[in-house]
Motif scaffolding. Structure first.
Motif, PDB file in Angstrom:
ATOM      1  N   ASN B 844     -64.611 -31.388   8.454  1.00 53.51           N
ATOM      2  CA  ASN B 844     -65.103 -30.392   9.416  1.00 53.51           C
ATOM      3  C   ASN B 844     -64.832 -30.820  10.845  1.00 53.51           C
ATOM      4  OD1 ASN B 844     -65.988 -28.448   7.660  1.00 53.51           O
ATOM      5  ND2 ASN B 844     -67.959 -29.482   7.333  1.00 53.51           N
ATOM      6  N   LEU B 847     -61.301 -30.130  11.492  1.00 51.68           N
ATOM      7  CA  LEU B 847     -61.011 -28.701  11.580  1.00 51.68           C
ATOM      8  C   LEU B 847     -61.357 -28.152  12.946  1.00 51.68           C
ATOM      9  CD1 LEU B 847     -62.220 -27.492   8.089  1.00 51.68           C
ATOM     10  CD2 LEU B 847     -59.914 -27.282   8.974  1.00 51.68           C
ATOM     11  N   SER B 848     -62.361 -28.751  13.587  1.00 54.29           N
ATOM     12  CA  SER B 848     -62.724 -28.233  14.911  1.00 54.29           C
ATOM     13  C   SER B 848     -62.176 -29.117  16.020  1.00 54.29           C
ATOM     14  CB  SER B 848     -64.244 -28.082  15.014  1.00 54.29           C
ATOM     15  OG  SER B 848     -64.864 -29.250  14.554  1.00 54.29           O
ATOM     16  N   MET B 853     -52.480 -31.084  16.155  1.00 46.07           N
ATOM     17  CA  MET B 853     -51.881 -31.818  15.037  1.00 46.07           C
ATOM     18  C   MET B 853     -52.960 -32.175  14.006  1.00 46.07           C
ATOM     19  SD  MET B 853     -48.672 -32.168  15.809  1.00 46.07           S
ATOM     20  CE  MET B 853     -47.940 -33.624  15.079  1.00 46.07           C
ATOM     21  N   GLU B 856     -54.031 -29.003  12.253  1.00 44.81           N
ATOM     22  CA  GLU B 856     -53.049 -28.531  11.291  1.00 44.81           C
ATOM     23  C   GLU B 856     -53.160 -29.315   9.988  1.00 44.81           C
ATOM     24  OE1 GLU B 856     -48.905 -28.376  12.790  1.00 44.81           O
ATOM     25  OE2 GLU B 856     -48.393 -28.807  10.714  1.00 44.81           O
TER      26      GLU B 856
END
Lengths: 437, 871
Positions: B844, B847-848, B853, B856
């Motif tokens: 997580n 992801l934030s 890069m 992704e």
């Protein structure tokens, strides 16, 4: 050593020969190039999706994939793969099935390759009609899965490439039905989700062709991966700007229950995709909003906001909550009554969001508060006396512009109140003006 | 049990080779037969005032070499050997050494002081020899003075050898007290004062607590500042060296003293002897270093909290500091441009001025412009050179908005000066300044171009003309051209240099053939500039780059034909071969990057490879490095066809991997292993046994420089990606290596920057290996072989996440590995991932992330995991 004393510190002169720097940079550059190529190779390998639902052993004896960075070679391989597919489709002899599945798999592998899959080359070589043929009813699951997978990857391409999928849409939608195996249905939903994400035009084509009801029904059972994929496809499909689709979705039997049920589950990723559906439902459809308000939705959203720390989940949940509050006056008047537990809970989770590190959460929480602050005088007092007030004031002076703007709306709404007598709103002088301001 | 060794020691220094050899033999024998007795005899010899100085000195030297070696592996061996020696013998040796400190013979006590420090370096960290510092300090109050001197020198060496954390604060206090007292003006003996000042230099690292105490710090600073005024030059120099060290170690404590320090340094820079003046300038350069670092940290981290605040000493001192530095620029030496190792006040002053400009930016410009205007046209060359040098020095730091208008005015003047100034020194600096202008104010990132269609031709013409000037000027002109070309690296499809390409290449090749190209590193500059011109060229000029291939090949061929060279000539030959290989590397990279040129280039591939293989026959590290780099480029260009060169090339690859001493060669070769893996894919299989064996040996070696180890791990990944499931047979060797390295790197004990950086590069190597192996096995029936390793990999990810000290690169690679686990192992990894402590949080967080890069990789990992879990 002794007579020399310390070896005096001596730095490099600013005026020096270019040779030293240049040779060093050249070496660095070689290292960088190696790194980049390693990364692009790993990325390419990662994008070769391996079927998880297919445990057939011949999947596993695929040769090591030849990764070639040269797009032209990839394209050449693609055209020959399409040729291969063409001959496999028309082949009738022994092992026809294996041959066809093999050709499809090769095609899918090429389309999963590299950052820039050879979508254009595949379309040019005539892949679409062949793939559509492979989707015909009664085909074995493996064949359907591979064909749908190819189409999924094609649909992920550029806009004009996505449009090339038009002839395949009816069959993709047909395979969403209950009679299909779940991997096939999921793969088709995935492909349709990609198409729906492309834009308004393709969305309306899909809606006309009846994509919504079967996708909605895929949300009803409890199988995690199916629901997740369907929810994702649906959130793309009902994005609007036309609100009809959202209304149509909420009216499908069992959908409201299913949404609530999935929102209640522990699976955060599932909840995230479902929450995005709620975002679009509540943003676009008054019918949907009022149905949600009358259910447990607000409670569930608040619980989610309170218990999760996943930004991925918090964003759609918070936005849904905001939409519901902003979209239906009933919410504030009848549900978020000052003094009710739910109202305190809402303020509490919004405070949590205001305190979060993430700007999107801060901004949206302020926006939700501004709508609550537009409610009754009691609502204003409730916010003013909560922990939100000092945080808002701090944000007003320190936060980035977009957050400050929302915060200003909240504070502005807090101060707007009916005037009595001398024209000065009592609210301000009685409750809001305090020495610490 | 000591033996008489005097005669053998003297014989070992005899001019008669036979006698010497014989003596060395017997010393060696003695040492091998009975080490404790040997060392004891040596210490006895050293301590004995009746013995000749020469035998005593050599005895001390042999003792010292028995305790320490340059090479890390050998050093550890010697430390272990000493520690395991009989305590009784060690006690006697140490007693002899301490006794020697009181010897009136300087050579004897000086050698003894170094040996004592070496033993302290071994024993103090083991909590042995606790009485050493006490007994040294008891010497301090003794007469005669030379005992005091010897003791202070010993304390200085001791502080150099041992780390501050093994000496307790009480001892530190006493050492500092003794040292500072020895430095005091009241100390009548200059030798003692000098020894004390040099000792303080080493002891400063121990004084953390003392520098936090106002009174103690005031006292130390006062004594150091007083010592900068001592009549004895060496003491003044040593005192300034202390100030320089204080400026970096205790920057944040300097505020109360900075005004006084400015006054004394300014006086020293203007009036003192050169070695002292240089250190006074160095003080300010060092302050700049500190402030540049702090301000960089401010800029990089928007929370704005650096550990140390910036005191803006340079900004405050600016109005006085800049004129002082400008004065130094007029103190040039006549021939400093011809002397590569030159270092004098003017050079140090300009270097410092450049650092000041980087520290304060725009504020410096006005202060320097007046000086430039006053001096740039004066008849005396010193003034013109100083003015130009000042201008060149301040081009990095101030904003382009501030500098561009000035450069626009100056450019024409500079071009004229480079052509017409009668003085070589002025031309040299002018060409350098032009290079600085192009380096910092020319390029696609700048809004207002200083080079336009109107002046481009003139610039090129002047630079090419200057390349015919004397060697040092020509070298600087090449440098200017280098940066001119670099500024155009992103222009497409047409470069403003295209019309001059042929002419530039021709001129540079002519320079490489100049009789005097060996002077002032002119040949190197010409080839490196040629490389940059080629690298930054566009497709329009690729036919000309192609024509360059046979030209450079012929040059390289010619160097291989030379017969019977003297060692001096051979060295020059090697340098030239290195340059030519470097040039071919760049050309191959350039031509290999587009299909049409690659196709034409391939006709030369066999011949070029033949030349490279012949180059390996020459024994020079630089040449091997350059040839390896060029071969890496060639492998990319040829792809799987590179296989045909492998039978011949393989032995050189192996040689490179075995080159522990010249570890850069080893590092470059490890990189080439990766290049070849990607070129050959599974065709590399026949060579993998050999390569893996060598890489595993490298990893287990104590001798190999640690910086090579992370790339070796990465190359495991490269190999696995190339050969897929065939990596199976290496798993039992590679995986335990990766595991133990992972455990080591998961927790970083010390927080110094260098160590953190190394740890992160090690982690990255390990993670790249895991990614390569996992992705290599994907789709294979043998994936289950990896399942036993999955828990450990997850643990590694968990513990790194908990440590919270990953840099962005590691984070990206790490989250990718999480995805690879799910991708390759499917449901087998799914359940493990679900049980993992922190994977979900880690995912997580990624992801934030703001870094796209990382994001992704994380999005991909999320997809892979959701697939693995949903099965």
């Amino acid at each position: 050593m002794a007579e020399g004393g310390l070896t005096s510190h001596r730095r490099d002169p600013i005026k020096s020969s270019v040779g030293n720097v240049a040779a060093h940079r050249r070496r660095q550059n070689a290292v960088e190039v190696g790194k980049e190529r390693r990364e692009s190779l790993v990325r390419a390998k990662r994008l070769c999706r391996v079927s998880s639902s297919c445990d057939d052993s011949d999947v596993c004896i695929e040769n090591d994939m030849i990764i070639d960075e040269e797009q032209s070679i990839l394209e050449a391989q693609t055209s020959s793969a399409v040729e291969e597919l063409k001959s496999a489709v028309s082949f009738q002899g022994k092992g026809a099935m294996q041959k066809l599945v093999g050709a499809l798999r090769e095609m899918r592998r090429l389309l999963s390759k590299s950052e820039f899959p050879p979508v254009e080359a595949a379309i040019k070589a005539g892949a679409i009609p062949l793939l559509v043929q492979c989707l015909s009813f009664g085909s074995p699951d493996e064949q359907l899965l591979e064909a749908a997978w190819c189409l999924t990857n094609i649909a992920a391409g550029k806009p004009e490439e996505t449009k090339a999928l038009l002839p395949a849409l009816p069959l993709l939608i047909a395979h969403l039905g209950e009679k299909s195996s779940s991997p096939v249905a999921e793969q088709c939903a995935w492909a349709l989700g990609n198409v729906a994400g492309e834009g308004e035009e393709l969305r309306s084509v899909l809606l006309c062709q009846g994509a919504l009801p079967p996708l909605a029904r895929m949300m009803l059972p409890n199988k995690g991966s199916t629901v997740r994929t369907a929810a994702w496809a649906l959130s793309n499909l009902i994005k609007g700007p036309d609100h009809k689709a959202a209304t149509e979705l909420i009216r499908v039997d069992g959908v409201v229950d299913a949404i609530l049920r999935h929102l209640r589950k522990a699976d955060e990723e599932l909840a995230t995709e479902v929450a995005w559906v709620v975002v679009y439902l509540s943003a676009l459809s008054n019918v949907a909003t009022s149905m949600l308000v009358k259910s447990d939705a607000i409670q569930l959203l608040v619980q989610r906001l309170a218990s999760s720390n996943s930004l991925q989940l918090l964003i759609p949940v918070l936005r849904s909550l905001g939409n519901v509050i902003a979209g239906d006056s009933h919410t504030i008047v009848a549900v978020l009554l000052p003094g009710c537990e739910i109202t305190d809970n809402v303020i509490e989770v919004l405070v949590k969001c205001l305190k979060s590190e993430h700007r999107v959460l801060k901004k949206e929480a302020a926006w939700v508060l501004s709508n609550i602050a537009a409610g009754s005088v009691e609502h204003k007092q409730l916010i003013y006396s909560s922990e939100a007030a000092p945080i808002l004031l701090r944000l007003l002076s320190t936060a980035p512009f977009d957050i400050r703007k929302e915060v200003a709306y909240v504070l502005g709404n807090l101060c707007v109140a009916p005037t009595e007598g001398d024209g000065k709103p009592n609210l301000i002088s009685e409750h809001l003006v305090s020495p610490c301001w | 049990m000591a033996m008489e060794v005097t005669q053998v020691l003297l014989n070992a220094q005899s001019i008669d080779g036979n006698v010497r050899k014989h003596a060395e033999e017997s010393l060696k024998q003695f040492q091998e037969q009975n080490l404790p007795s040997f060392l004891l005899s040596l210490s006895g010899e050293l301590a004995n005032d009746e013995k000749p100085v020469d035998s005593r000195k050599l005895a001390g030297l042999i003792l010292k070499n028995a305790l320490d070696a340059k090479e890390q592996h050998r050093k550890l061996e010697l430390v272990q050997r000493w520690l395991s020696l009989d305590n009784n013998a060690k006690g006697q040796i140490k007693a002899c050494l301490l006794k020697t400190l009181a010897s009136p013979v300087p050579d004897a006590w000086s050698t003894a002081s170094q040996v004592i420090a070496k033993i302290a370096g071994i024993e103090l960290p083991q909590r042995q020899w606790p009485e050493l510092i006490g007994s040294l300090l008891s010497n301090i109050h003794q007469l005669p003075a030379h005992v005091k001197q010897a003791t202070l020198e010993t304390l200085g060496y001791l502080c150099e050898e041992v780390s501050p954390d093994v000496v307790d604060q009480d001892h530190v206090n006493k050492i500092l007290t003794a040292v500072v007292q020895g430095m005091n003006a009241s100390e009548g003996n200059n030798d003692v004062r000098l020894a004390a000042t040099r000792a303080l230099y080493n002891a400063l690292g121990f004084a953390q607590a003392n520098f936090s105490n106002d009174m103690e710090r005031d006292y130390i600073m006062r004594v150091v500042c007083e010592a900068t005024l001592c009549p004895e030059t060496k003491i003044r120099q040593a005192a300034y060296e202390c100030l320089v060290s204080i400026s970096s170690t205790y920057y944040e404590k300097l505020a109360p003293y900075i005004q006084d320090i400015f006054n004394i340094t300014a006086k020293a820079v203007r009036e003192d002897e050169e070695p002292v003046a240089l250190q006074a300038i160095e003080f300010w350069s060092s302050i700049c270093d500190e402030e540049i670092d702090i301000l960089e940290e401010y800029g990089g981290d928007f929370t704005g909290d650096s550990d140390i605040p910036c005191f803006y000493f340079i900004k405050q001192a600016l109005p006085a500091l800049v004129p002082m530095l400008l004065e130094t620029l007029l103190k040039q030496e006549e021939d400093q441009d011809q002397d590569e190792g030159a270092w004098n006040i003017a050079m140090a002053g300009g270097t410092c001025l450049g650092l000041v400009a980087r520290t304060v930016g725009d504020d410096i410009v006005q202060l320097v412009m007046q000086f430039i205007e006053d001096n740039i046209t004066k008849p005396d060359w010193r003034h013109r050179e100083a003015a130009t040098y000042a201008f060149g020095s301040i081009l990095e730091g101030p904003s382009p908005e501030k500098l561009t208008p000035l450069v626009n005015v100056a450019l024409n003047f500079m071009l004229t000066a480079l052509t017409n100034d009668p003085n070589n020194h002025v031309k040299d600096t002018t060409a350098w300044t032009l290079g600085r202008i192009f380096e910092f104010l020319h390029g696609s990132t700048l809004d207002t171009p200083i080079i336009t269609q109107a002046n481009c031709q003139q610039i090129v013409t002047v630079l090419l003309q200057s390349m015919k000037d004397v060697a040092n000027v020509a070298e600087k002109a090449c440098g200017a051209l280098y940066f001119l070309a670099q500024g155009y690296e992103d222009v497409t499809p047409s470069s403003p240099l295209t019309p001059y390409f042929q002419e530039i290449v021709q001129a540079l090749l002519t320079v490489t053939h100049r009789e005097d190209a060996g002077e002032s590193r002119l040949r190197t500059a010409a080839y490196e500039t040629l490389n940059e011109v080629v690298r930054c060229s566009t497709d329009e000029t690729s036919p000309m780059v192609l024509q360059l291939v046979p030209v450079i090949m012929t040059e390289l061929h010619n160097t291989l034909e030379g017969q019977k060279l003297s060692s001096d000539e051979r060295e020059k030959q090697g340098e030239l071969q290195g340059l030519l290989c470097g040039c071919l590397q760049v050309i191959i990279q350039k031509l290999g990057s587009s299909e049409p040129t690659k196709y034409v280039f391939m006709q030369y591939a066999d011949q070029i490879m033949g030349l490279f293989l012949r180059v390996f026959a020459c024994r020079s590290a630089t040449v091997h490095e350059e040839a390896m780099l060029a071969i890496g480029a060639l492998a990319y260009a040829t792809g799987p066809d590179f296989a045909k060169y492998m039978p011949e090339f393989y032995k050189y690859l192996e040689m490179g991997l075995q080159n522990f001493e010249e570890y850069q060669v080893c590092a470059v070769t490890v990189g080439v292993v990766g290049d070849i893996c990607r070129a050959l894919e599974d065709k590399i299989l026949p060579y993998c046994d050999g390569i893996m064996t060598q890489l595993l040996k490298d990893l287990s070696s104590n001798q190999l420089h640690r910086s090579v180890k992370p790339p070796i791990f990465s190359s495991f990944g490269d190999i696995a990606l190339a050969i897929g499931e065939n990596f199976e047979k290496y798993l039992i060797y590679a995986m335990p290596m990766l595991q133990s390295a992972a455990e080591l790197s998961a927790h970083t004990a010390v927080a110094d920057d260098e160590m953190t950086e190394y740890t992160n590069s090690l982690r990255n190597g390990i993670l790249e290996a895991y990614s390569g192996i996992l992705q290599g096995f994907k789709n294979s029936p043998k994936t289950q072989l990896l399942i036993p390793y999955a828990p450990h990999i997850l643990q590694f990810l968990d513990s790194m996440y908990m440590e919270k000290d990953m840099d962005d690169v590691v984070m990206k690679t790490a989250i990718g590995v999480l995805g690879d686990l799910a991708d390759t192992l499917g449901s087998n990894a799914g359940s493990l991932i679900q049980q993992s402590l922190s994977c979900k949080d880690f995912l997580n967080e990624c992801l934030s992330s703001d870094d796209h890069m990382i994001k992704e990789s994380a999005e991909w990992a999320k997809l892979a995991i959701s697939r693995a879990i949903s099965v």
